[in-house]
Design a protein around this motif. Structure first.
Motif, PDB file in Angstrom:
ATOM      1  N   SER A   1       8.479   7.612  -1.685  1.00  0.00           N
ATOM      2  CA  SER A   1       7.212   6.883  -1.517  1.00  0.00           C
ATOM      3  C   SER A   1       7.228   6.256  -0.132  1.00  0.00           C
ATOM      4  O   SER A   1       8.168   5.538   0.201  1.00  0.00           O
ATOM      5  CB  SER A   1       7.086   5.768  -2.550  1.00  0.00           C
ATOM      6  OG  SER A   1       6.996   6.292  -3.830  1.00  0.00           O
ATOM      7  N   THR A   2       6.209   6.541   0.642  1.00  0.00           N
ATOM      8  CA  THR A   2       6.083   5.880   1.948  1.00  0.00           C
ATOM      9  C   THR A   2       5.085   4.740   1.759  1.00  0.00           C
ATOM     10  O   THR A   2       3.965   4.967   1.287  1.00  0.00           O
ATOM     11  CB  THR A   2       5.577   6.887   3.001  1.00  0.00           C
ATOM     12  OG1 THR A   2       6.395   8.050   2.922  1.00  0.00           O
ATOM     13  CG2 THR A   2       5.655   6.308   4.394  1.00  0.00           C
ATOM     14  N   VAL A   3       5.534   3.550   2.077  1.00  0.00           N
ATOM     15  CA  VAL A   3       4.686   2.384   1.791  1.00  0.00           C
ATOM     16  C   VAL A   3       4.538   1.498   3.028  1.00  0.00           C
ATOM     17  O   VAL A   3       5.348   1.555   3.955  1.00  0.00           O
ATOM     18  CB  VAL A   3       5.271   1.525   0.641  1.00  0.00           C
ATOM     19  CG1 VAL A   3       5.401   2.317  -0.646  1.00  0.00           C
ATOM     20  CG2 VAL A   3       6.606   0.912   1.018  1.00  0.00           C
ATOM     21  N   THR A   4       3.482   0.688   2.999  1.00  0.00           N
ATOM     22  CA  THR A   4       3.264  -0.316   4.046  1.00  0.00           C
ATOM     23  C   THR A   4       2.955  -1.642   3.352  1.00  0.00           C
ATOM     24  O   THR A   4       2.224  -1.660   2.365  1.00  0.00           O
ATOM     25  CB  THR A   4       2.070   0.082   4.948  1.00  0.00           C
ATOM     26  OG1 THR A   4       2.306   1.410   5.432  1.00  0.00           O
ATOM     27  CG2 THR A   4       1.914  -0.864   6.120  1.00  0.00           C
ATOM     28  N   ILE A   5       3.537  -2.696   3.869  1.00  0.00           N
ATOM     29  CA  ILE A   5       3.215  -4.026   3.345  1.00  0.00           C
ATOM     30  C   ILE A   5       2.270  -4.682   4.347  1.00  0.00           C
ATOM     31  O   ILE A   5       2.570  -4.778   5.538  1.00  0.00           O
ATOM     32  CB  ILE A   5       4.493  -4.856   3.121  1.00  0.00           C
ATOM     33  CG1 ILE A   5       5.332  -4.176   2.033  1.00  0.00           C
ATOM     34  CG2 ILE A   5       4.147  -6.285   2.715  1.00  0.00           C
ATOM     35  CD1 ILE A   5       6.731  -4.706   1.903  1.00  0.00           C
ATOM     36  N   LEU A   6       1.110  -5.065   3.838  1.00  0.00           N
ATOM     37  CA  LEU A   6       0.063  -5.591   4.706  1.00  0.00           C
ATOM     38  C   LEU A   6      -0.122  -7.084   4.485  1.00  0.00           C
ATOM     39  O   LEU A   6       0.025  -7.576   3.343  1.00  0.00           O
ATOM     40  CB  LEU A   6      -1.260  -4.877   4.410  1.00  0.00           C
ATOM     41  CG  LEU A   6      -1.245  -3.349   4.534  1.00  0.00           C
ATOM     42  CD1 LEU A   6      -2.458  -2.758   3.863  1.00  0.00           C
ATOM     43  CD2 LEU A   6      -1.183  -2.937   5.990  1.00  0.00           C
ATOM     44  N   GLY A   7      -0.475  -7.777   5.552  1.00  0.00           N
ATOM     45  CA  GLY A   7      -0.760  -9.210   5.465  1.00  0.00           C
ATOM     46  C   GLY A   7      -2.193  -9.459   5.050  1.00  0.00           C
ATOM     47  O   GLY A   7      -2.957  -8.509   4.791  1.00  0.00           O
ATOM     48  N   THR A   8      -2.577 -10.721   4.993  1.00  0.00           N
ATOM     49  CA  THR A   8      -3.929 -11.061   4.515  1.00  0.00           C
ATOM     50  C   THR A   8      -5.026 -10.531   5.432  1.00  0.00           C
ATOM     51  O   THR A   8      -6.144 -10.267   5.005  1.00  0.00           O
ATOM     52  CB  THR A   8      -4.067 -12.590   4.390  1.00  0.00           C
ATOM     53  OG1 THR A   8      -3.494 -13.178   5.555  1.00  0.00           O
ATOM     54  CG2 THR A   8      -3.369 -13.133   3.164  1.00  0.00           C
ATOM     55  N   ARG A   9      -4.708 -10.389   6.723  1.00  0.00           N
ATOM     56  CA  ARG A   9      -5.722  -9.883   7.665  1.00  0.00           C
ATOM     57  C   ARG A   9      -5.588  -8.378   7.881  1.00  0.00           C
ATOM     58  O   ARG A   9      -6.162  -7.825   8.797  1.00  0.00           O
ATOM     59  CB  ARG A   9      -5.585 -10.617   8.993  1.00  0.00           C
ATOM     60  CG  ARG A   9      -5.928 -12.113   8.907  1.00  0.00           C
ATOM     61  CD  ARG A   9      -5.971 -12.770  10.286  1.00  0.00           C
ATOM     62  NE  ARG A   9      -4.743 -12.570  11.029  1.00  0.00           N
ATOM     63  CZ  ARG A   9      -3.654 -13.332  10.898  1.00  0.00           C
ATOM     64  NH1 ARG A   9      -3.655 -14.341  10.042  1.00  0.00           N
ATOM     65  NH2 ARG A   9      -2.568 -13.085  11.593  1.00  0.00           N
ATOM     66  N   GLY A  10      -4.786  -7.749   7.042  1.00  0.00           N
ATOM     67  CA  GLY A  10      -4.620  -6.303   7.136  1.00  0.00           C
ATOM     68  C   GLY A  10      -3.559  -5.873   8.124  1.00  0.00           C
ATOM     69  O   GLY A  10      -3.387  -4.678   8.388  1.00  0.00           O
TER      70      GLY A  10
ATOM     71  N   ALA B   1       7.094  -1.636   6.810  1.00  0.00           N
ATOM     72  CA  ALA B   1       6.765  -0.281   6.370  1.00  0.00           C
ATOM     73  C   ALA B   1       8.067   0.483   6.197  1.00  0.00           C
ATOM     74  O   ALA B   1       9.082   0.149   6.805  1.00  0.00           O
ATOM     75  CB  ALA B   1       5.872   0.415   7.395  1.00  0.00           C
ATOM     76  N   GLY B   2       8.050   1.471   5.350  1.00  0.00           N
ATOM     77  CA  GLY B   2       9.260   2.268   5.164  1.00  0.00           C
ATOM     78  C   GLY B   2       9.133   3.234   4.019  1.00  0.00           C
ATOM     79  O   GLY B   2       8.107   3.272   3.320  1.00  0.00           O
ATOM     80  N   SER B   3      10.188   4.014   3.845  1.00  0.00           N
ATOM     81  CA  SER B   3      10.230   4.981   2.749  1.00  0.00           C
ATOM     82  C   SER B   3      11.155   4.449   1.663  1.00  0.00           C
ATOM     83  O   SER B   3      12.194   3.867   1.960  1.00  0.00           O
ATOM     84  CB  SER B   3      10.772   6.322   3.249  1.00  0.00           C
ATOM     85  OG  SER B   3       9.817   6.911   4.079  1.00  0.00           O
ATOM     86  N   ILE B   4      10.757   4.681   0.439  1.00  0.00           N
ATOM     87  CA  ILE B   4      11.569   4.236  -0.700  1.00  0.00           C
ATOM     88  C   ILE B   4      11.986   5.467  -1.490  1.00  0.00           C
ATOM     89  O   ILE B   4      11.161   6.328  -1.797  1.00  0.00           O
ATOM     90  CB  ILE B   4      10.757   3.294  -1.611  1.00  0.00           C
ATOM     91  CG1 ILE B   4      10.222   2.110  -0.807  1.00  0.00           C
ATOM     92  CG2 ILE B   4      11.595   2.816  -2.786  1.00  0.00           C
ATOM     93  CD1 ILE B   4       9.195   1.291  -1.561  1.00  0.00           C
TER      94      ILE B   4
ATOM     95  N   ARG C   1       0.841  -1.197   0.000  1.00  0.00           N
ATOM     96  CA  ARG C   1       0.000   0.000   0.000  1.00  0.00           C
ATOM     97  C   ARG C   1       0.880   1.252   0.000  1.00  0.00           C
ATOM     98  O   ARG C   1       1.856   1.332   0.761  1.00  0.00           O
ATOM     99  CB  ARG C   1      -0.882   0.017   1.251  1.00  0.00           C
ATOM    100  CG  ARG C   1      -1.893   1.197   1.245  1.00  0.00           C
ATOM    101  CD  ARG C   1      -2.686   1.246   2.519  1.00  0.00           C
ATOM    102  NE  ARG C   1      -1.848   1.650   3.648  1.00  0.00           N
ATOM    103  CZ  ARG C   1      -2.116   1.383   4.922  1.00  0.00           C
ATOM    104  NH1 ARG C   1      -3.185   0.702   5.235  1.00  0.00           N
ATOM    105  NH2 ARG C   1      -1.312   1.797   5.885  1.00  0.00           N
ATOM    106  N   VAL C   2       0.547   2.199  -0.851  1.00  0.00           N
ATOM    107  CA  VAL C   2       1.280   3.469  -0.870  1.00  0.00           C
ATOM    108  C   VAL C   2       0.570   4.431   0.063  1.00  0.00           C
ATOM    109  O   VAL C   2      -0.625   4.692  -0.094  1.00  0.00           O
ATOM    110  CB  VAL C   2       1.351   4.052  -2.302  1.00  0.00           C
ATOM    111  CG1 VAL C   2       1.932   5.460  -2.284  1.00  0.00           C
ATOM    112  CG2 VAL C   2       2.191   3.149  -3.184  1.00  0.00           C
ATOM    113  N   ASP C   3       1.278   4.900   1.071  1.00  0.00           N
ATOM    114  CA  ASP C   3       0.681   5.848   2.022  1.00  0.00           C
ATOM    115  C   ASP C   3       0.838   7.286   1.552  1.00  0.00           C
ATOM    116  O   ASP C   3      -0.022   8.119   1.766  1.00  0.00           O
ATOM    117  CB  ASP C   3       1.339   5.675   3.402  1.00  0.00           C
ATOM    118  CG  ASP C   3       1.141   4.267   3.939  1.00  0.00           C
ATOM    119  OD1 ASP C   3       0.033   3.717   3.720  1.00  0.00           O
ATOM    120  OD2 ASP C   3       2.089   3.695   4.516  1.00  0.00           O
ATOM    121  N   GLU C   4       1.987   7.549   0.917  1.00  0.00           N
ATOM    122  CA  GLU C   4       2.245   8.930   0.479  1.00  0.00           C
ATOM    123  C   GLU C   4       3.303   8.924  -0.621  1.00  0.00           C
ATOM    124  O   GLU C   4       4.188   8.048  -0.632  1.00  0.00           O
ATOM    125  CB  GLU C   4       2.760   9.753   1.677  1.00  0.00           C
ATOM    126  CG  GLU C   4       2.848  11.244   1.397  1.00  0.00           C
ATOM    127  CD  GLU C   4       3.597  12.006   2.495  1.00  0.00           C
ATOM    128  OE1 GLU C   4       4.324  11.361   3.281  1.00  0.00           O
ATOM    129  OE2 GLU C   4       3.471  13.231   2.529  1.00  0.00           O
TER     130      GLU C   4
END
Lengths: 486, 272
Positions: free
Chosen positions: A262-271, A276-279, A243-246
């Motif tokens: 890009s600030t992103v979060t990697i989410l599991g199947t249950r959310g 998470a981190g910045s790229i 997920r892209v947060d920003e």
């Protein structure tokens, strides 16, 4: 038959064949480099067009040889595979010899072998002790010429050799000696790591090629364009979601772009949050073997986050500003008119089929609006950089686009390369090999110290002219060392 | 800061003209074979090198990053590496006459640099913000500097064979061959580590792939394979003397083609 096979295998791993294969790969790469530039990039899409406009058969030849993408063609891969096979064979066949050579110091077989060398000297202990005047002394000279040399006792020989050995060591040479039958055979050498370095470099290139092969067979890559809040499945098993947060474009000196973040979060199947981190460019994010790189960005055509529009109603002197968000309308003045944003183009162009965006970048931002007033509704374009071309509205409303914040989509490249560690190991091995190979200066001097005198020859060097000077210097240093003439 | 900004280009032009003067003096030295002319040429060359170093330092101060990010900066850095390599070889072999060929080659690279846009940007583009950038470009520039010196010595070798130049001031054939071979053997590992390996590792961090078959990458591969072939042929005793000299000159032409290729080849390395 066996001899023939032996000859063939020897030919396969010979220097001559290695040079032929390198030359073949060089010419294939050169041809590919040139073809890459000459064949139009749209050749595949417009094959029929080029088939008609070029000379007959040329387009077919380009297609057959895959000259539009030469480095993935069969002929180039064949040359590359052949290069790899020869390289592996050379490594395997030479490994033992090179390993033994670097471990063992070869001692001279006999005095005659040394005397035959172009770079050699044969000095008696007596002539050395007589110094430069020895050549002028008829007794010494006569004795030397006719092989009548004075023998020193074994203890003195050890002492003389110790002095020669110390002198050679002071000059950076490693001395290995052996005593038998009253003579001392020795080898003074330097830069012995060169041979293992050669081995390591070639092995490193083999490992790099294997790493590249693993990457191309088992690796994958893909691009996703996401705006803030959007998600995409994270391959290969899609058990996680990216997920892209920003997404931000950071500017530095003089408005020049400093970074794309890009600030992103990697989410599991249950959310749940897995990572998470910045790229940023040069700062990828890794998650379970998948690397996420900041590759590019784009703008949603027709989309914008907010636009600032200034207006002046008929009869007014001052301008007022209204903010438009998405397709929501805004009221102008005291309800005299309503303005609605219809479409945003970041790089406005007018073509035969109407307005379009030439690129996703804000080269010529333009906003299409609809103004509804008592006289009806009217559409027109407002330009951020070229307000002179702004539409004139019949209701006497003067509109201008003061600013627009587009909707950015960050372009993230997702890739997995299982060959990466192998490639890194290959780079490391080849780099160490290169350092040994090119920064070690191999020189070998072999000699025999007898009770009569010293025979030495320079048998191996890389730089002939420099080694001749060095060898002459060693000879002179030995002369000075033993000169008792005062 | 404005003074430093001017100093950058002023020192560049000063070094350019001084290299040109040193070339004239080196030529006079080769022609009249008088040592004072050679000493004067060496002094002017050294002064030009100091100005050149000053120009790079001023550029560094102005842009706040090492001067490698544009083609102009790379050309100035590469020519500095040529001058440095020449200085090292001149000190090692004590042959001033090599300057007859190296100084005009330097002037040629600086002429190319002078034609390129010289705008100084304080902000490095995002792709270049990596320490791999400095390793990659520095080693590549030093390698190409060594290759240019090899080509220069190769030209002297061929000129000597044809009887041009004073035999007593030019180095002997063996020494010239050694200079060509040594320069290639210095340039080759630097090029392999800097241009090929460091470039590939940096590409993996920046673009997510070690190799993209980008035109500049392919050009580097062609140069690397070429010098690999030269070294193999040299080791097996095939390309020595005249052949080695010609090979060094062809290598320089390939390196030049890859360098100016940025202007028309496009791709991921299209920085001007």
């Amino acid at each position: 038959m066996a001899n023939r096979l032996k000859r063939t295998s020897e030919g396969f791993i010979s220097y001559r064949f290695a040079a032929i294969v390198i030359a073949a790969l060089f010419f294939a790469s050169l041809a590919g480099w040139i073809a890459q530039e000459l064949v139009p990039p749209d050749f595949v899409e417009r094959k029929a067009f080029y088939g008609e406009s070029w000379r007959p058969g040329l387009a077919r030849a380009v297609d057959l040889l895959r000259l539009h993408d030469p480095f993935h063609s069969l002929w180039y891969r064949f040359v590359l595979a052949f290069f790899f096979a020869v390289l592996v064979a050379c490594n395997v066949s030479r490994f033992r010899r090179i390993a033994l050579r670097s471990l063992r110091a070869e001692l001279p077989a006999g005095a005659e072998e040394l005397r035959k060398r172009p770079l050699s000297f044969d000095l008696s202990w007596r002539s050395l002790a007589a110094g430069p005047r020895g050549d002028a002394d008829p007794l010494v000279r006569y004795g030397e010429l006719h092989g009548r040399r004075e023998a020193v006792d074994p203890a003195a020989l050890e002492g003389f050799f110790a002095r020669v050995s110390a002198l050679l060591k002071r000059r950076g040479l490693r001395v290995v000696s052996d005593r038998a039958d009253g003579v001392i055979r020795f080898t003074a050498s330097s830069g012995r790591l060169r041979s293992p370095g050669t081995m390591l470099l070639h092995a490193g290139i083999v490992v790099i090629t294997i790493g590249g092969l693993i990457g191309s067979l088992f690796g994958w890559r893909g691009m996703v364009y996401l705006k803030a809040g959007e998600t995409a499945p994270l391959p290969p098993d899609s058990a996680a979601v990216l997920r892209v947060d920003e997404f931000r474009i950071v500017t530095g000196h003089g408005g020049a772009i400093r970074s794309y973040v890009s600030t992103v979060t990697i989410l599991g199947t249950r959310g749940e949050t897995l990572a998470a981190g910045s790229i940023e460019v040069n700062r990828p994010l890794g998650y379970k073997g998948v690397n996420i790189h900041q590759s590019s960005y784009t703008m949603g055509e027709g989309e914008f986050a907010r636009a600032s529009v200034s207006y002046r109603l008929r009869g007014e002197t001052g301008r007022r500003t209204v903010e438009l968000r998405g397709t929501a309308s805004a009221v102008l003045g005291d309800g005299a008119a309503v303005v609605t944003a219809l479409r945003f183009l970041p790089d406005f162009r007018m073509g035969p089929e109407g307005a379009f965006s030439a690129s996703p970048f804000p080269a010529n931002p333009a906003l299409e609006v609809e103004v509804s007033a008592a006289g009806g509704a009217q559409r027109g374009w407002l330009f951020l950089r070229h307000p002179d071309f702004n539409a004139r509205f019949a209701a006497g409303i003067d509109l201008a686009l003061d600013g627009v914040e587009p909707v950015y989509y960050t372009g993230l490249e997702l890739s997995s390369n299982p060959g990466a560690p192998v490639l890194m190991a290959g780079f490391a091995a080849a780099t160490i090999g290169l350092i040994f190979m090119y920064f070690c200066n191999p020189r070998v001097i072999r000699g025999i110290a007898t009770r009569e005198g010293l025979i030495a020859a320079g048998v191996e060097s890389r730089w002939k002219a420099s080694f001749e000077l060095e060898f002459a210097g060693i000879r002179e240093a030995i002369r000075r060392e033993f000169d008792e003439s005062g | 800061m404005t003074d430093v900004a001017h100093a950058d280009t002023q020192l560049f032009w000063l070094s350019f003209w001084m290299y040109l003067v040193s070339f004239v003096l080196f030529t006079i030295y080769a022609a009249i074979k008088r040592r004072p002319a050679g000493v004067a040429a060496t002094v002017v060359f050294t002064a030009a090198f100091l100005c050149h170093t000053g120009a790079l330092a001023a550029r560094w101060i102005v842009t706040t990053h090492p001067p490698f990010s544009t083609m102009y900066e790379y050309a100035v850095t590469m020519s500095w590496a040529v001058a440095l390599s020449f200085g090292v070889f001149m000190a090692r072999f004590r042959r001033m006459a090599l300057g007859v060929v190296v100084s005009p080659l330097l002037v040629v690279v600086l002429v190319v640099a002078s034609l390129l846009p010289k705008d100084a940007s304080k902000q490095l583009m995002p792709a270049l913000q990596s320490y791999w950038f400095y390793i990659h470009v520095t080693l590549a520039a030093l390698a190409e500097g060594a290759f240019i010196v090899a080509a220069g010595a190769g030209i002297v070798y061929l000129a000597r064979r044809k009887g041009a130049g004073g035999r007593d001031v030019l180095p002997g054939n063996d020494t010239l061959e050694e200079i060509v071979a040594r320069a290639i053997r210095i340039g080759y590992p630097l090029f392999t580590i800097g241009a090929m390996f460091a470039g590939a590792i940096w590409a993996q961090y920046a673009w997510g792939r070690f190799w993209s078959w980008d035109p500049k990458e392919t050009g580097s591969l062609v140069i690397w394979l070429y010098y690999t072939l030269v070294l193999h042929q040299n080791v097996r005793g095939r390309w020595r003397g005249k052949k080695l000299a010609v090979a060094a000159i062809v290598g320089f032409a390939l390196a030049l083609l890859s360098f100016v290729g940025n202007l028309f080849l496009g791709g991921l390395h299209a920085y001007i």
